[in-house]
Motif scaffolding. Structure first.
Motif, PDB file in Angstrom:
ATOM      1  N   LYS A   1      90.975  37.655  48.479  1.00 30.71           N
ATOM      2  CA  LYS A   1      90.990  38.491  47.273  1.00 30.71           C
ATOM      3  C   LYS A   1      92.211  38.224  46.394  1.00 30.71           C
ATOM      4  CE  LYS A   1      88.240  42.236  49.293  1.00 30.71           C
ATOM      5  NZ  LYS A   1      88.113  41.918  50.725  1.00 30.71           N
TER       6      LYS A   1
ATOM      7  N   ASN B   1      85.399  44.981  48.966  1.00 31.54           N
ATOM      8  CA  ASN B   1      84.443  43.892  48.863  1.00 31.54           C
ATOM      9  C   ASN B   1      83.502  44.098  47.690  1.00 31.54           C
ATOM     10  OD1 ASN B   1      85.574  42.772  51.164  1.00 31.54           O
ATOM     11  ND2 ASN B   1      83.970  43.501  52.539  1.00 31.54           N
TER      12      ASN B   1
ATOM     13  N   PRO C   1      84.866  38.069  48.236  1.00 32.17           N
ATOM     14  CA  PRO C   1      85.561  39.021  49.122  1.00 32.17           C
ATOM     15  C   PRO C   1      86.270  38.380  50.300  1.00 32.17           C
ATOM     16  CG  PRO C   1      83.234  39.599  48.780  1.00 32.17           C
ATOM     17  CD  PRO C   1      83.402  38.188  48.339  1.00 32.17           C
TER      18      PRO C   1
ATOM     19  N   SER D   1      85.214  43.170  44.474  1.00 39.77           N
ATOM     20  CA  SER D   1      85.339  41.715  44.352  1.00 39.77           C
ATOM     21  C   SER D   1      84.073  41.103  43.776  1.00 39.77           C
ATOM     22  CB  SER D   1      85.626  41.089  45.725  1.00 39.77           C
ATOM     23  OG  SER D   1      86.825  41.576  46.268  1.00 39.77           O
TER      24      SER D   1
ATOM     25  N   SER E   1      90.174  38.698  53.983  1.00 41.31           N
ATOM     26  CA  SER E   1      90.406  39.378  52.704  1.00 41.31           C
ATOM     27  C   SER E   1      91.613  38.857  51.929  1.00 41.31           C
ATOM     28  CB  SER E   1      90.559  40.883  52.935  1.00 41.31           C
ATOM     29  OG  SER E   1      89.296  41.481  53.117  1.00 41.31           O
TER      30      SER E   1
ATOM     31  N   GLN F   1      77.248  45.328  48.920  1.00 41.59           N
ATOM     32  CA  GLN F   1      78.367  44.669  49.605  1.00 41.59           C
ATOM     33  C   GLN F   1      79.367  45.714  50.084  1.00 41.59           C
ATOM     34  OE1 GLN F   1      79.173  40.803  49.955  1.00 41.59           O
ATOM     35  NE2 GLN F   1      79.799  42.182  51.594  1.00 41.59           N
TER      36      GLN F   1
ATOM     37  N   SER G   1      86.044  48.333  53.874  1.00 36.46           N
ATOM     38  CA  SER G   1      86.609  47.543  52.769  1.00 36.46           C
ATOM     39  C   SER G   1      85.758  47.743  51.528  1.00 36.46           C
ATOM     40  CB  SER G   1      86.667  46.045  53.145  1.00 36.46           C
ATOM     41  OG  SER G   1      87.490  45.829  54.258  1.00 36.46           O
TER      42      SER G   1
ATOM     43  N   SER H   1      80.204  47.157  54.039  1.00 36.02           N
ATOM     44  CA  SER H   1      81.613  46.968  54.434  1.00 36.02           C
ATOM     45  C   SER H   1      82.297  48.324  54.449  1.00 36.02           C
ATOM     46  CB  SER H   1      82.312  46.018  53.452  1.00 36.02           C
ATOM     47  OG  SER H   1      81.586  44.817  53.301  1.00 36.02           O
TER      48      SER H   1
END
Length: 377
Positions: free
Chosen positions: A58, A121, A160, A124, A55, A89, A96, A93
């Motif tokens: 990001k 995520n 992500p 992102s 991550s 996504q 996240s 996740s």
């Protein structure tokens, strides 16, 4: 023409200094510690080893979006559509995610907070699709920025930071990314220190627990996947000096913070940096021919930062070599020679020596007289 300056400079070359304690031994696949001002690595282990950035990716995702905003191609208050792909996504996740809802529109500023603080995520992917149409096209923008920053061993495949054979970076490259982020977006960088962020009625804490453990730490981003291990890109500022560390591939979230803090503490304790020369600190003057002025100050347009062991005696010598005659007219920034820094006769670095002011063309008689003088110079 070579001139020697008596400047209070110290060495950049660590091997030339009095012995200092070795950097901490860390149980990590790789790490790097960067001085923000000079850009010098103070300590490193496998700094160019390719690793999954998880991550920490990001940070580049946010960087690309902020650059698009700076270029005027979008605004923070613009809204982005949440596609089913982006929403899924987040669903996939569980730890996240920003909890954006499919089919809704979310302001870019909120999405950036969702990426930076909540490590979403889903956020992102929403940003990637909004900026470039697809995550694949956005990854191309990420790689363009990485090349511009100088991240020579980095390639991004998604926004992500999901595991992918073509998605990798290095500890050294990530410290360069952190430095570029702080330099380019100082106001937005403050968001990386926020303790939490609330969206859709859900408050999530910043995963970088160093923010609570050390008040000098003000960023940057954590990362974790089973392949990458626990990672942390961190930055701290003490007494006006900033260091950036990247610790990759540790075995726990707690240890990545301990290791990062040990590295930062070591760098602050045993090193210091100095800002030298610059537009208000000329190296000297050179004679100007055929100009409205008879001489011009020379030096560097930007401060020269140098990193050194704390308390080292000022033994560095700075000399400069003029290259040819300074014949007007010329503008500030025109190279007139080379500045050289040495310690005990060993080269540390060189910098272009430039004019610090514009010098216009002199009058007819001045030009005529100097032309004649140059024949005999």
């Amino acid at each position: 023409m070579k001139r020697l300056l008596a400047l209070p400079l110290l060495s950049l070359s660590l091997s030339l200094h009095a012995a200092i304690p070795a950097a901490p031994t860390l149980e990590a696949s790789s790490y790097a510690l960067l001085d923000y001002d000079s850009g010098e690595l103070l300590a490193a282990s496998n700094p160019d080893q390719r690793v999954g950035p998880a991550s920490i990716t990001k940070v580049m995702t946010a960087y690309v979006v902020l650059e698009e905003i700076r270029q005027g191609r979008m605004k923070l208050e613009d809204t982005a559509f949440v596609s089913e792909k982006a929403w899924r996504q987040g669903i996939d996740s569980s730890e996240s995610r920003m909890f954006v809802q499919v089919g809704t529109r979310v302001p870019l500023e909120a999405l950036l907070h969702g990426v930076i603080t909540q490590s979403g995520n889903d956020a992102s992917v929403v940003l990637a699709e909004h900026v470039a149409g697809s995550e694949e096209a956005f990854a191309e923008l990420m790689n363009q920025q990485a090349a511009r920053i100088g991240m020579k061993n980095t390639h991004f495949a998604n926004a992500p930071g999901m595991p992918d054979p073509q998605h990798y970076s290095t500890a050294r490259d990530l410290t360069l990314l952190g430095r570029a982020l702080i330099q380019s977006f100082p106001e937005q960088y403050k968001w990386f220190a926020l303790p939490d962020y609330t969206y859709n009625g859900i408050t999530q804490p910043n995963r970088n627990l160093l923010l609570k453990k050390d008040p000098s730490v003000d960023g940057i981003k954590t990362g974790h996947t089973s392949e990458a291990g626990y990672c942390l890109l961190a930055s701290a500022q003490r007494d006006g000096r900033r260091l950036i560390s990247a610790v990759m591939g540790t075995k726990s979230w707690a240890y990545r913070e301990q290791a990062s803090l040990e590295l930062l503490n070591w760098g602050f304790r045993f090193f210091e940096s100095a800002q030298l020369l610059g537009p208000t600190k000329p190296a000297g003057t050179v004679k100007v021919w055929k100009g409205a002025a008879g001489e011009v100050q020379v030096g560097t347009l930007k401060p020269v930062a140098i990193t050194l062991p704390r308390g080292e005696a000022a033994r560095v010598q700075a000399s400069w070599q003029q290259e040819g005659e300074a014949i007007a007219p010329f503008a500030a920034g025109q190279k007139l020679g080379t500045l050289t820094l040495t310690l005990d006769g060993k080269l540390l670095r060189t910098e272009p020596l430039v004019a610090l002011q514009d010098v216009g063309k002199g009058g007819f008689w001045r030009r005529l007289i100097d032309t004649i003088r140059l024949w005999f110079a």
